[in-house]
Scaffold this motif. Structure first.
Motif, PDB file in Angstrom:
ATOM      1  N   ARG A  35       2.710  11.529  -7.494  1.00  0.00           N
ATOM      2  CA  ARG A  35       1.804  11.018  -8.519  1.00  0.00           C
ATOM      3  C   ARG A  35       2.446  11.160  -9.899  1.00  0.00           C
ATOM      4  O   ARG A  35       2.931  12.229 -10.257  1.00  0.00           O
ATOM      5  CB  ARG A  35       0.476  11.778  -8.478  1.00  0.00           C
ATOM      6  CG  ARG A  35      -0.595  11.220  -9.425  1.00  0.00           C
ATOM      7  CD  ARG A  35      -1.921  11.908  -9.201  1.00  0.00           C
ATOM      8  NE  ARG A  35      -2.390  11.728  -7.836  1.00  0.00           N
ATOM      9  CZ  ARG A  35      -3.003  10.642  -7.368  1.00  0.00           C
ATOM     10  NH1 ARG A  35      -3.208   9.620  -8.200  1.00  0.00           N
ATOM     11  NH2 ARG A  35      -3.390  10.570  -6.115  1.00  0.00           N
ATOM     12  N   ARG A  67       0.830  -1.211   0.000  1.00  0.00           N
ATOM     13  CA  ARG A  67       0.000   0.000   0.000  1.00  0.00           C
ATOM     14  C   ARG A  67       0.860   1.255   0.000  1.00  0.00           C
ATOM     15  O   ARG A  67       0.375   2.348  -0.282  1.00  0.00           O
ATOM     16  CB  ARG A  67      -0.905   0.012   1.234  1.00  0.00           C
ATOM     17  CG  ARG A  67      -0.152   0.019   2.560  1.00  0.00           C
ATOM     18  CD  ARG A  67      -1.110  -0.080   3.746  1.00  0.00           C
ATOM     19  NE  ARG A  67      -0.407  -0.169   5.022  1.00  0.00           N
ATOM     20  CZ  ARG A  67       0.049   0.866   5.696  1.00  0.00           C
ATOM     21  NH1 ARG A  67      -0.120   2.084   5.227  1.00  0.00           N
ATOM     22  NH2 ARG A  67       0.668   0.694   6.857  1.00  0.00           N
ATOM     23  N   ASN A  68       2.140   1.113   0.310  1.00  0.00           N
ATOM     24  CA  ASN A  68       3.012   2.278   0.386  1.00  0.00           C
ATOM     25  C   ASN A  68       3.510   2.747  -0.971  1.00  0.00           C
ATOM     26  O   ASN A  68       4.178   3.783  -1.055  1.00  0.00           O
ATOM     27  CB  ASN A  68       4.213   1.957   1.285  1.00  0.00           C
ATOM     28  CG  ASN A  68       3.782   1.598   2.687  1.00  0.00           C
ATOM     29  OD1 ASN A  68       2.865   2.197   3.224  1.00  0.00           O
ATOM     30  ND2 ASN A  68       4.422   0.596   3.275  1.00  0.00           N
ATOM     31  N   PRO A  93       0.608   6.880  -4.666  1.00  0.00           N
ATOM     32  CA  PRO A  93       0.927   8.292  -4.409  1.00  0.00           C
ATOM     33  C   PRO A  93       0.320   8.763  -3.089  1.00  0.00           C
ATOM     34  O   PRO A  93      -0.883   8.616  -2.858  1.00  0.00           O
ATOM     35  CB  PRO A  93       0.291   9.011  -5.600  1.00  0.00           C
ATOM     36  CG  PRO A  93       0.216   7.987  -6.677  1.00  0.00           C
ATOM     37  CD  PRO A  93      -0.049   6.694  -5.967  1.00  0.00           C
ATOM     38  N   GLN A  94       1.160   9.296  -2.219  1.00  0.00           N
ATOM     39  CA  GLN A  94       0.723   9.745  -0.899  1.00  0.00           C
ATOM     40  C   GLN A  94       1.871  10.451  -0.202  1.00  0.00           C
ATOM     41  O   GLN A  94       2.993  10.505  -0.713  1.00  0.00           O
ATOM     42  CB  GLN A  94       0.255   8.567  -0.042  1.00  0.00           C
ATOM     43  CG  GLN A  94       1.318   7.489   0.157  1.00  0.00           C
ATOM     44  CD  GLN A  94       0.744   6.209   0.732  1.00  0.00           C
ATOM     45  OE1 GLN A  94       0.268   6.196   1.862  1.00  0.00           O
ATOM     46  NE2 GLN A  94       0.773   5.136  -0.046  1.00  0.00           N
ATOM     47  N   VAL A  95       1.576  10.993   0.976  1.00  0.00           N
ATOM     48  CA  VAL A  95       2.584  11.677   1.778  1.00  0.00           C
ATOM     49  C   VAL A  95       2.664  11.002   3.140  1.00  0.00           C
ATOM     50  O   VAL A  95       1.645  10.795   3.801  1.00  0.00           O
ATOM     51  CB  VAL A  95       2.248  13.171   1.948  1.00  0.00           C
ATOM     52  CG1 VAL A  95       3.287  13.853   2.835  1.00  0.00           C
ATOM     53  CG2 VAL A  95       2.171  13.869   0.597  1.00  0.00           C
ATOM     54  N   VAL A 120       7.355  11.843   0.274  1.00  0.00           N
ATOM     55  CA  VAL A 120       6.318  11.963  -0.744  1.00  0.00           C
ATOM     56  C   VAL A 120       6.516  10.889  -1.800  1.00  0.00           C
ATOM     57  O   VAL A 120       7.622  10.732  -2.331  1.00  0.00           O
ATOM     58  CB  VAL A 120       6.379  13.348  -1.427  1.00  0.00           C
ATOM     59  CG1 VAL A 120       5.276  13.480  -2.472  1.00  0.00           C
ATOM     60  CG2 VAL A 120       6.319  14.461  -0.407  1.00  0.00           C
TER      61      VAL A 120
END
Length: 436
Positions: free
Chosen positions: A219, A168-169, A172-174, A216
């Motif tokens: 994306r 899941r890491n 795109p995410q912070v 970060v």
């Protein structure tokens, strides 16, 4: 080295760069002493100096690549040990990349070669496709003896015993920093690594956030382009690189970035060369900016100075990936970090020599790759380690396929010593660790 390119030829950026590189070579032959393929094959044309002569002749005469030239260029690992050795500063990496692009445009490979290269270029840089291919390889492995080509057998043998679930890491995410924020960094999650070993990115995120980094996953970022770039398929490689440049520059122009962190050293060598790759492109300024931000994870960790103690006494044989020690000239930081955290670090004999992985080399040149793997594993096992540490997924897969000693990424050991879980390869029950 004297060259005779015409003024008309020198209008082309690639030829202009080739001319610059060729003119720095003084024919000394020091490069042959550290060239893995020359050591295995003993043919001058399978040394950097020999390949330089072949490339010079091909480009100066503006002729299509011939079978002889292609054979010897294809045998080059791009390990770049010659660049470390060269007293004249010959930038062999740029020269061989130019030669490969010329070969791709002018040489009609045999049908099986074209099929294999087309397949690799359209599977390995795409994690979902790669996972499906690995599953197919596991199913087909018992029938490897039926394969008519050694390269097909190598592809079937590549599949690991265990294909990890999607992490899941990777989306795109912070990931916020733990405690006061010291840095804001983008993590390059890569392509093949996401299919082969999800523990590496997970461990990287844990240790960076623990040390005060906001991480970060941008994306639009993905494959660095190295796999296709080293096959001479510059349209594909530059398209991949351009996506990364745009994705990371969006973060730079947004909340800003202190670094682009890369935990696969082959990717790091390529991203640090984006400025050169795009020097004649509208993206030139952005590409140079991204290249300037690129850092191997051990460079960042050396700056952050992690504290901790490894829970167990372990003897670590450190394998220096060619793309890290030769491509990026990072030699001491990984070993110093491990020693700082209590590991006993040893090195094999001839640590400058390649393990034979080299991107797609182990699939396209399985015989030479297999001999280099045998030699590398013998030198590593001679140090009687508890674990082998490396900074590149290709090296990990190559070495791990031929030894019973656990092979882990350096960042996994650093994560463990600073409060993270024990690396799965060292645990009795293997599982994919989650973020803490």
């Amino acid at each position: 080295m004297q060259t005779t390119f015409t003024p008309e030829q020198l209008k082309a950026p690639a030829i202009r760069r080739a001319n610059e590189v060729l003119r720095t070579c003084v024919h000394c032959g020091f490069c042959t002493a550290t060239c893995p393929t020359y050591q295995v094959l003993g043919d001058e044309l399978d040394s950097p100096r020999g390949r330089i002569y072949l490339i010079k002749d091909m480009l100066e005469n503006d002729r299509p690549a011939d079978e002889k030239t292609v054979k010897h260029i294809d045998r080059c690992l791009s390990c770049l040990a010659c660049m470390t050795t060269c007293p004249s500063g010959v930038h062999y990496m740029h020269l061989v990349d130019i030669a490969r692009a010329h070969i791709e445009k002018t040489y009609n490979r045999p049908a099986m070669d074209r099929f294999l290269r087309w397949t690799l270029a359209r599977i390995l840089p795409y994690p979902t496709r790669f996972r499906l291919a690995l599953l197919g390889a596991k199913i087909g492995r018992p029938f490897a003896f039926l394969m008519p080509d050694a390269r097909l057998k190598a592809m079937l043998a590549m599949a690991p015993k265990r294909i990890p679930p999607v992490s899941r890491n990777d989306a795109p995410q912070v990931f916020p920093a733990q405690g006061p924020r010291r840095m804001r960094v983008a993590l390059m999650t890569g392509c093949a690594q996401k299919a082969l070993n999800t523990d590496i990115n997970d461990a990287t995120i844990r240790v960076l956030t623990r040390l005060g980094c906001e991480v970060v996953v941008a994306r639009g970022a993905g494959c660095c382009g190295a796999l296709t770039h080293h096959m001479g398929q510059t349209d594909l490689s530059h398209a991949s690189a351009a996506r990364n440049i745009r994705a990371w520059m969006a973060e730079v122009r947004g909340e800003g970035l202190d670094a682009v962190v890369i935990n696969t050293s082959g990717c790091g060598t390529t991203v640090k060369d984006y400025g050169h790759m795009f020097r004649e492109d509208p993206l030139a300024d952005d590409a140079a900016h991204v290249a300037g931000l690129a850092r191997d994870v051990t460079e960042i960790l050396a700056q952050l100075k992690p504290e901790g103690t490894v829970p167990e006494t372990l003897r670590v044989a450190y394998h220096a990936a060619c793309s890290l020690q030769h491509g990026q000239q990072i030699k001491d930081a990984p070993k110093a970090l491990l020693k700082r955290l209590g590991f006993t670090v040893v090195e094999p004999a001839d640590p400058h020599l390649c393990c034979g992985s080299a991107g797609t080399y182990n699939l396209l040149q399985p015989e030479i790759s297999g001999e280099l793997k045998r030699r590398k594993i013998a030198t590593l096992e001679a140090r009687t380690p508890d674990v082998i540490s490396a900074g590149n997924i290709g090296c990990m897969m190559q070495i791990g396929s031929g030894t019973g000693v656990p092979v882990v990424h350096t960042v996994e050991l650093i994560d463990w010593a600073t409060g993270g879980p024990k690396p799965a390869a060292l645990s009795e029950s293997v599982g994919v660790p989650v973020l803490r």
